[in-house]
Design a protein around this motif. Sequence first.
Motif, PDB file in Angstrom:
ATOM      1  N   GLY A 110     -71.506  13.629  18.165  1.00  0.00           N
ATOM      2  CA  GLY A 110     -72.859  13.255  18.566  1.00  0.00           C
ATOM      3  C   GLY A 110     -73.341  12.004  17.860  1.00  0.00           C
ATOM      4  N   ALA A 111     -72.451  11.003  17.745  1.00  0.00           N
ATOM      5  CA  ALA A 111     -72.827   9.759  17.059  1.00  0.00           C
ATOM      6  C   ALA A 111     -73.474   8.756  18.007  1.00  0.00           C
ATOM      7  CB  ALA A 111     -71.596   9.150  16.390  1.00  0.00           C
ATOM      8  N   SER A 144     -76.530   8.960  19.208  1.00  0.00           N
ATOM      9  CA  SER A 144     -77.971   8.789  19.020  1.00  0.00           C
ATOM     10  C   SER A 144     -78.417   9.449  17.724  1.00  0.00           C
ATOM     11  CB  SER A 144     -78.753   9.359  20.217  1.00  0.00           C
ATOM     12  OG  SER A 144     -78.857  10.763  20.126  1.00  0.00           O
ATOM     13  N   LEU A 150     -65.664  13.573  23.569  1.00  0.00           N
ATOM     14  CA  LEU A 150     -65.725  14.983  23.163  1.00  0.00           C
ATOM     15  C   LEU A 150     -66.961  15.616  23.789  1.00  0.00           C
ATOM     16  CD1 LEU A 150     -65.106  17.511  21.392  1.00  0.00           C
ATOM     17  CD2 LEU A 150     -66.484  16.443  19.604  1.00  0.00           C
ATOM     18  N   ALA A 203     -75.956  18.333  18.628  1.00  0.00           N
ATOM     19  CA  ALA A 203     -76.685  19.569  18.942  1.00  0.00           C
ATOM     20  C   ALA A 203     -77.538  19.381  20.181  1.00  0.00           C
ATOM     21  CB  ALA A 203     -77.577  19.981  17.773  1.00  0.00           C
ATOM     22  N   THR A 243     -72.667  25.126  22.343  1.00  0.00           N
ATOM     23  CA  THR A 243     -72.427  23.736  21.925  1.00  0.00           C
ATOM     24  C   THR A 243     -72.496  23.594  20.404  1.00  0.00           C
ATOM     25  OG1 THR A 243     -73.525  22.977  23.952  1.00  0.00           O
ATOM     26  CG2 THR A 243     -73.258  21.357  22.180  1.00  0.00           C
ATOM     27  N   SER A 286     -80.259  23.155   9.325  1.00  0.00           N
ATOM     28  CA  SER A 286     -81.651  22.871   9.640  1.00  0.00           C
ATOM     29  C   SER A 286     -82.571  23.670   8.751  1.00  0.00           C
ATOM     30  CB  SER A 286     -81.950  23.167  11.097  1.00  0.00           C
ATOM     31  OG  SER A 286     -83.285  22.782  11.374  1.00  0.00           O
ATOM     32  N   PRO A 292     -81.558  17.241   6.644  1.00  0.00           N
ATOM     33  CA  PRO A 292     -81.842  15.837   6.336  1.00  0.00           C
ATOM     34  C   PRO A 292     -83.320  15.501   6.286  1.00  0.00           C
ATOM     35  CG  PRO A 292     -81.187  16.065   8.633  1.00  0.00           C
ATOM     36  CD  PRO A 292     -81.082  17.433   8.025  1.00  0.00           C
ATOM     37  N   GLY A 293     -84.207  16.446   6.623  1.00  0.00           N
ATOM     38  CA  GLY A 293     -85.639  16.153   6.760  1.00  0.00           C
ATOM     39  C   GLY A 293     -85.985  16.192   8.233  1.00  0.00           C
ATOM     40  N   ILE A 332     -86.655  14.556  11.427  1.00  0.00           N
ATOM     41  CA  ILE A 332     -86.495  13.240  12.053  1.00  0.00           C
ATOM     42  C   ILE A 332     -87.162  13.345  13.425  1.00  0.00           C
ATOM     43  CG2 ILE A 332     -84.813  11.359  12.184  1.00  0.00           C
ATOM     44  CD1 ILE A 332     -82.697  13.674  11.480  1.00  0.00           C
ATOM     45  N   ALA A 333     -88.491  13.293  13.421  1.00  0.00           N
ATOM     46  CA  ALA A 333     -89.261  13.673  14.607  1.00  0.00           C
ATOM     47  C   ALA A 333     -89.071  12.722  15.790  1.00  0.00           C
ATOM     48  CB  ALA A 333     -90.733  13.781  14.242  1.00  0.00           C
ATOM     49  N   GLY A 374     -83.657  12.090  19.817  1.00  0.00           N
ATOM     50  CA  GLY A 374     -83.520  12.643  21.162  1.00  0.00           C
ATOM     51  C   GLY A 374     -83.527  14.159  21.197  1.00  0.00           C
ATOM     52  N   PHE A 386     -85.698  16.136  20.694  1.00  0.00           N
ATOM     53  CA  PHE A 386     -86.922  16.672  21.278  1.00  0.00           C
ATOM     54  C   PHE A 386     -87.117  16.203  22.720  1.00  0.00           C
ATOM     55  CE2 PHE A 386     -87.240  16.289  16.679  1.00  0.00           C
ATOM     56  CZ  PHE A 386     -87.366  17.629  16.371  1.00  0.00           C
ATOM     57  N   ARG A 387     -86.039  15.659  23.308  1.00  0.00           N
ATOM     58  CA  ARG A 387     -86.163  15.082  24.650  1.00  0.00           C
ATOM     59  C   ARG A 387     -86.537  16.101  25.703  1.00  0.00           C
ATOM     60  NH1 ARG A 387     -80.733  15.308  23.743  1.00  0.00           N
ATOM     61  NH2 ARG A 387     -80.211  13.173  23.278  1.00  0.00           N
TER      62      ARG A 387
HETATM   63  P1  NDP Z   1     -80.149  13.759  19.059  1.00  0.00           P
HETATM   64  O1  NDP Z   1     -80.495  14.501  20.292  1.00  0.00           O
HETATM   65  O2  NDP Z   1     -80.681  12.389  18.864  1.00  0.00           O
HETATM   66  O3  NDP Z   1     -78.590  13.728  18.871  1.00  0.00           O
HETATM   67  C1  NDP Z   1     -77.782  14.773  19.272  1.00  0.00           C
HETATM   68  C2  NDP Z   1     -76.422  14.253  19.595  1.00  0.00           C
HETATM   69  O4  NDP Z   1     -75.617  15.358  20.033  1.00  0.00           O
HETATM   70  C3  NDP Z   1     -76.420  13.225  20.712  1.00  0.00           C
HETATM   71  O5  NDP Z   1     -75.518  12.203  20.356  1.00  0.00           O
HETATM   72  C4  NDP Z   1     -75.903  14.020  21.890  1.00  0.00           C
HETATM   73  O6  NDP Z   1     -75.190  13.253  22.844  1.00  0.00           O
HETATM   74  C5  NDP Z   1     -74.942  14.953  21.182  1.00  0.00           C
HETATM   75  N1  NDP Z   1     -74.549  16.078  22.034  1.00  0.00           N
HETATM   76  C6  NDP Z   1     -75.342  16.970  22.669  1.00  0.00           C
HETATM   77  N2  NDP Z   1     -74.593  17.811  23.403  1.00  0.00           N
HETATM   78  C7  NDP Z   1     -73.300  17.446  23.239  1.00  0.00           C
HETATM   79  C8  NDP Z   1     -72.071  17.912  23.756  1.00  0.00           C
HETATM   80  N3  NDP Z   1     -72.003  18.924  24.624  1.00  0.00           N
HETATM   81  N4  NDP Z   1     -70.933  17.290  23.368  1.00  0.00           N
HETATM   82  C9  NDP Z   1     -70.980  16.251  22.517  1.00  0.00           C
HETATM   83  N5  NDP Z   1     -72.111  15.760  22.008  1.00  0.00           N
HETATM   84  C10 NDP Z   1     -73.266  16.341  22.365  1.00  0.00           C
HETATM   85  O7  NDP Z   1     -80.665  14.723  17.879  1.00  0.00           O
HETATM   86  P2  NDP Z   1     -80.639  14.570  16.279  1.00  0.00           P
HETATM   87  O8  NDP Z   1     -79.999  13.314  15.871  1.00  0.00           O
HETATM   88  O9  NDP Z   1     -81.998  14.875  15.803  1.00  0.00           O
HETATM   89  O10 NDP Z   1     -79.721  15.810  15.874  1.00  0.00           O
HETATM   90  C11 NDP Z   1     -78.540  15.675  15.130  1.00  0.00           C
HETATM   91  C12 NDP Z   1     -78.389  16.867  14.205  1.00  0.00           C
HETATM   92  O11 NDP Z   1     -79.460  16.920  13.289  1.00  0.00           O
HETATM   93  C13 NDP Z   1     -78.372  18.214  14.911  1.00  0.00           C
HETATM   94  O12 NDP Z   1     -77.374  19.022  14.331  1.00  0.00           O
HETATM   95  C14 NDP Z   1     -79.742  18.787  14.609  1.00  0.00           C
HETATM   96  O13 NDP Z   1     -79.736  20.196  14.615  1.00  0.00           O
HETATM   97  C15 NDP Z   1     -79.946  18.236  13.226  1.00  0.00           C
HETATM   98  N6  NDP Z   1     -81.320  18.218  12.763  1.00  0.00           N
HETATM   99  C16 NDP Z   1     -82.264  17.413  13.350  1.00  0.00           C
HETATM  100  C17 NDP Z   1     -83.544  17.406  12.875  1.00  0.00           C
HETATM  101  C18 NDP Z   1     -84.609  16.567  13.486  1.00  0.00           C
HETATM  102  O14 NDP Z   1     -85.750  16.649  13.023  1.00  0.00           O
HETATM  103  N7  NDP Z   1     -84.336  15.747  14.489  1.00  0.00           N
HETATM  104  C19 NDP Z   1     -83.942  18.237  11.727  1.00  0.00           C
HETATM  105  C20 NDP Z   1     -82.859  19.022  11.200  1.00  0.00           C
HETATM  106  C21 NDP Z   1     -81.611  18.995  11.691  1.00  0.00           C
HETATM  107  P3  NDP Z   1     -75.943  12.347  23.950  1.00  0.00           P
HETATM  108  O15 NDP Z   1     -76.338  11.100  23.226  1.00  0.00           O
HETATM  109  O16 NDP Z   1     -74.872  12.135  24.953  1.00  0.00           O
HETATM  110  O17 NDP Z   1     -77.105  13.140  24.439  1.00  0.00           O
END
Ligand code: NDP
Length: 315
Positions: free
Chosen positions: A9-10, A12, A59, A89, A111, A142, A221-222, A224-225, A228, A230-231
């Motif tokens: 999930g790199a 975004s 992946l 996630a 997932t 989390s 990590p804190g 990160i409101a 995506g 929360f999309r």
């Molecule tokens: P994003 O939605 O920005 O990033 C999630 C990433 O997961 C995206 O790159 C997305 O891909 C990818 N993804 C989703 N489904 C799949 C799949 N089936 N196969 C491969 N990749 C997939 O969210 P965050 O960056 O906020 O989340 C990253 C992590 O941080 C998560 O584990 C989340 O639980 C954790 N987290 C986030 C917090 C927050 O406040 N945001 C707080 C605590 C933990 P695509 O770009 O294609 O959609």
Amino acid sequence: RKGSVVITGASSGLGLATAKALAETGKWHIIMACRDYLKAARAAKSAGMAKENYTIMHLDLASLDSVRQFVDNFRRSQMPLDVLVCNAAVYLPTAKEPTFTAEGFELSVGTNHLGHFLLARLLLEDLKNSDYPSKRLIIVGSITGNTNTLAGNVPPKANLGDLRGLQGGLNGLNSSAMIDGGDFDGAKAYKDSKVCNMLTMQEFHRRYHEETGITFSSLYPGCIATTGLFREHIPLFRTLFPPFQKYITKGFVSEDEAGKRLAQVVSDPSLTKSGVYWSWNKTSASFENQLSQEASDAEKARKVWDISEKLVGLA
Ligand code: NDP
């Protein structure tokens, strides 16, 4: 040589910010494990990552076939694996009905937990084979695991119950789509999946740390409101959540800062302790955080591990 790190999930949010932070050190080659190749390519480019610092590989964690395919492709590339970061996630807080992975597991747990469980189990072998001085397997957790915070207690709270839904395959047919066997709730399914992530990290530590020397860790990590994640939320929530976190709870961190935190867990020489759930205080200093009772329940961790092995076809 450079360190070689796979980040799921790199494309975004946190994953991208971490890839960027590591690429900027010049000491890492990042394998961006993403479901959308073009999106990942655009993201890397707009983050200003230099081409020689990353490789994008397909992946889709919502398909166990894709996970196995990824592992094959990765091995064929002959790149070493020094650190694995299970970061991707999905979060479906407004879903009224469950949706499912290719194998028919409820999508959030399928997932976030089961896809990563299979990936991590398969790639453990590759980590073992690496000659890198500090090998690490990181599963992003989390706040649902923190009992010492307000946010960890917002309903619906995570609760894996007696695991009857997981045991039944989470398919909504002959079992509930929820781990505890209850009615579907998208927000709870996400939190449950994160508890599984934290239990899995600790079970890896208990089973493999001594034998392999690999550092197993998790982190919060804190908030990160802005990512995506929360999309899928309602528009009003998406507008109000970032300022709420910034000014009211003060838990807000930027994607850049969160990326630097996860990059520390990947590479900082002082964060090599295994079995730890890292958090950061207000001055951005890392500390070993306490997990909630359920997220540190060793008996439950073993059961989740055993059932997950069966569901992903490892046992
Ligand atoms: P994003 O939605 O920005 O990033 C999630 C990433 O997961 C995206 O790159 C997305 O891909 C990818 N993804 C989703 N489904 C799949 C799949 N089936 N196969 C491969 N990749 C997939 O969210 P965050 O960056 O906020 O989340 C990253 C992590 O941080 C998560 O584990 C989340 O639980 C954790 N987290 C986030 C917090 C927050 O406040 N945001 C707080 C605590 C933990 P695509 O770009 O294609 O959609």
